[in-house]
Scaffold this motif. Structure first.
Motif, PDB file in Angstrom:
ATOM      1  N   ILE A  39       0.831  -1.208   0.000  1.00 10.20           N
ATOM      2  CA  ILE A  39       0.000   0.000   0.000  1.00 10.20           C
ATOM      3  C   ILE A  39       0.866   1.258   0.000  1.00 10.20           C
ATOM      4  O   ILE A  39       0.704   2.150  -0.834  1.00 10.20           O
ATOM      5  CB  ILE A  39      -0.947   0.003   1.218  1.00 10.20           C
ATOM      6  CG1 ILE A  39      -2.012  -1.088   1.066  1.00 10.20           C
ATOM      7  CG2 ILE A  39      -1.605   1.370   1.382  1.00 10.20           C
ATOM      8  CD1 ILE A  39      -2.838  -1.320   2.311  1.00 10.20           C
ATOM      9  N   TYR A  40       1.808   1.321   0.938  1.00 11.29           N
ATOM     10  CA  TYR A  40       2.608   2.538   1.073  1.00 11.29           C
ATOM     11  C   TYR A  40       3.616   2.710  -0.057  1.00 11.29           C
ATOM     12  O   TYR A  40       3.881   3.829  -0.500  1.00 11.29           O
ATOM     13  CB  TYR A  40       3.315   2.561   2.428  1.00 11.29           C
ATOM     14  CG  TYR A  40       2.393   2.934   3.561  1.00 11.29           C
ATOM     15  CD1 TYR A  40       1.898   4.228   3.678  1.00 11.29           C
ATOM     16  CD2 TYR A  40       2.002   1.995   4.506  1.00 11.29           C
ATOM     17  CE1 TYR A  40       1.030   4.574   4.706  1.00 11.29           C
ATOM     18  CE2 TYR A  40       1.141   2.328   5.534  1.00 11.29           C
ATOM     19  CZ  TYR A  40       0.661   3.621   5.641  1.00 11.29           C
ATOM     20  OH  TYR A  40      -0.192   3.960   6.646  1.00 11.29           O
ATOM     21  N   SER A 116       9.242   2.137   2.213  1.00 10.14           N
ATOM     22  CA  SER A 116      10.562   2.520   1.734  1.00 10.14           C
ATOM     23  C   SER A 116      11.459   1.309   1.518  1.00 10.14           C
ATOM     24  O   SER A 116      11.162   0.196   1.959  1.00 10.14           O
ATOM     25  CB  SER A 116      11.225   3.486   2.716  1.00 10.14           C
ATOM     26  OG  SER A 116      11.516   2.833   3.941  1.00 10.14           O
ATOM     27  N   ILE A 117      12.571   1.542   0.838  1.00 10.16           N
ATOM     28  CA  ILE A 117      13.578   0.516   0.571  1.00 10.16           C
ATOM     29  C   ILE A 117      14.855   0.930   1.290  1.00 10.16           C
ATOM     30  O   ILE A 117      15.390   2.008   1.031  1.00 10.16           O
ATOM     31  CB  ILE A 117      13.828   0.377  -0.938  1.00 10.16           C
ATOM     32  CG1 ILE A 117      12.534  -0.019  -1.662  1.00 10.16           C
ATOM     33  CG2 ILE A 117      14.932  -0.629  -1.210  1.00 10.16           C
ATOM     34  CD1 ILE A 117      12.638   0.011  -3.176  1.00 10.16           C
ATOM     35  N   ILE A 168      23.792   3.910   5.737  1.00  9.15           N
ATOM     36  CA  ILE A 168      22.441   3.346   5.768  1.00  9.15           C
ATOM     37  C   ILE A 168      21.431   4.448   5.478  1.00  9.15           C
ATOM     38  O   ILE A 168      21.427   5.494   6.123  1.00  9.15           O
ATOM     39  CB  ILE A 168      22.156   2.689   7.135  1.00  9.15           C
ATOM     40  CG1 ILE A 168      23.121   1.522   7.364  1.00  9.15           C
ATOM     41  CG2 ILE A 168      20.715   2.213   7.211  1.00  9.15           C
ATOM     42  CD1 ILE A 168      23.048   0.921   8.760  1.00  9.15           C
ATOM     43  N   THR A 169      20.570   4.219   4.486  1.00  7.50           N
ATOM     44  CA  THR A 169      19.600   5.227   4.083  1.00  7.50           C
ATOM     45  C   THR A 169      18.368   4.554   3.485  1.00  7.50           C
ATOM     46  O   THR A 169      18.371   3.341   3.253  1.00  7.50           O
ATOM     47  CB  THR A 169      20.237   6.202   3.069  1.00  7.50           C
ATOM     48  OG1 THR A 169      19.337   7.283   2.821  1.00  7.50           O
ATOM     49  CG2 THR A 169      20.546   5.502   1.746  1.00  7.50           C
ATOM     50  N   THR A 170      17.324   5.318   3.278  1.00 11.00           N
ATOM     51  CA  THR A 170      16.103   4.751   2.703  1.00 11.00           C
ATOM     52  C   THR A 170      15.745   5.424   1.389  1.00 11.00           C
ATOM     53  O   THR A 170      15.927   6.626   1.220  1.00 11.00           O
ATOM     54  CB  THR A 170      14.894   4.896   3.665  1.00 11.00           C
ATOM     55  OG1 THR A 170      14.709   6.281   3.989  1.00 11.00           O
ATOM     56  CG2 THR A 170      15.107   4.084   4.924  1.00 11.00           C
ATOM     57  N   LEU A 171      15.243   4.611   0.487  1.00  8.73           N
ATOM     58  CA  LEU A 171      14.698   5.095  -0.783  1.00  8.73           C
ATOM     59  C   LEU A 171      13.184   5.169  -0.634  1.00  8.73           C
ATOM     60  O   LEU A 171      12.533   4.141  -0.436  1.00  8.73           O
ATOM     61  CB  LEU A 171      15.032   4.129  -1.916  1.00  8.73           C
ATOM     62  CG  LEU A 171      16.494   3.918  -2.292  1.00  8.73           C
ATOM     63  CD1 LEU A 171      16.639   2.655  -3.118  1.00  8.73           C
ATOM     64  CD2 LEU A 171      17.011   5.115  -3.060  1.00  8.73           C
ATOM     65  N   LYS A 172      12.646   6.351  -0.682  1.00  5.16           N
ATOM     66  CA  LYS A 172      11.181   6.445  -0.703  1.00  5.16           C
ATOM     67  C   LYS A 172      10.705   7.668  -1.465  1.00  5.16           C
ATOM     68  O   LYS A 172       9.548   8.010  -1.449  1.00  5.16           O
ATOM     69  CB  LYS A 172      10.596   6.435   0.710  1.00  5.16           C
ATOM     70  CG  LYS A 172      10.907   7.645   1.558  1.00  5.16           C
ATOM     71  CD  LYS A 172      10.125   7.566   2.866  1.00  5.16           C
ATOM     72  CE  LYS A 172      10.300   8.820   3.693  1.00  5.16           C
ATOM     73  NZ  LYS A 172       9.488   8.774   4.927  1.00  5.16           N
TER      74      LYS A 172
END
Length: 202
Positions: A39-40, A116-117, A168-172
């Motif tokens: 969903i997100y 997020s990834i 470390i990071t997020t893809l969104k």
């Protein structure tokens, strides 16, 4: 994971309207992790393709290439194992960022809480997200799904112990949104055209 057997089949469905009317600090939705992520992730603007086996992954990848006319494009990669796994897909890889507008990568986790990834130096080395190509194809498995970023970080700490990866990071940022600028875990990010190839491995 039931939701992927029949996308959104079974169980209570959560409408897009329900998501949009929920405040940022309201309690989290009590739905399965896999469904919540779907969903997100889609709400963020990501393109999601679920595959039951690797032959479906191959077919989906070829569809992405055809859809975007990427037949003669080099794929930027920093992962030799990924390149080996996809060696039969008629893809030409490069490790030179300047030669490609497509980044092909794996990830550490898929975070259901915000769709997020999560990636780290294992996938992107020391690069910031805005240094990566604007088109991303991410290969992941259902076992990488977690509910929250804190859960993902805990697993990373347990897995790598004394060799915890950095960056470390997020893809969104799959489409520009006002709240993105305040997300410290996405520092240096830019909106990306993201395809997720998700392989069932449970």
């Amino acid at each position: 994971m039931g939701v992927f057997n029949k996308l959104f089949g079974g169980g209570k469905k959560v409408s897009k309207e329900t998501l949009e009317t929920r405040g940022e600090h309201m309690p989290d939705l009590k739905i399965p992790v896999d469904e919540k992520f779907t969903i997100y992730f889609k709400k963020n603007g990501g393109k999601f393709i679920y595959c039951e086996d690797f032959s479906e992954i191959s077919e989906a990848l070829q569809s992405i290439i055809s859809e975007n006319n990427w037949q003669n494009h080099l794929f930027y990669s920093m992962n030799p194992q990924l390149e080996t796994r996809f060696a039969s897909e008629k893809i030409e890889f490069t490790d030179n960022r300047q030669e490609s507008d497509i980044f092909f990568t794996t990830c550490e986790h898929l975070v259901a809480h915000n769709g997020s990834i999560l990636v780290c130096s294992n996938q992107i080395k020391e690069k910031k997200l805005d240094e990566l190509p604007s088109n991303l194809i991410v290969f992941a498995t259902t076992s990488q799904l977690v509910d929250s970023i804190s859960e993902a970080l805990k697993i990373i700490k347990e897995r790598y112990q004394k060799n915890i990866p950095n960056n470390i990071t997020t893809l969104k940022h799959f489409q520009p949104t006002p709240e993105n600028k305040d997300d410290f875990l996405s520092y240096g990010s830019a909106s990306k055209n993201v395809y997720l190839l998700l392989l069932e491995d449970y």
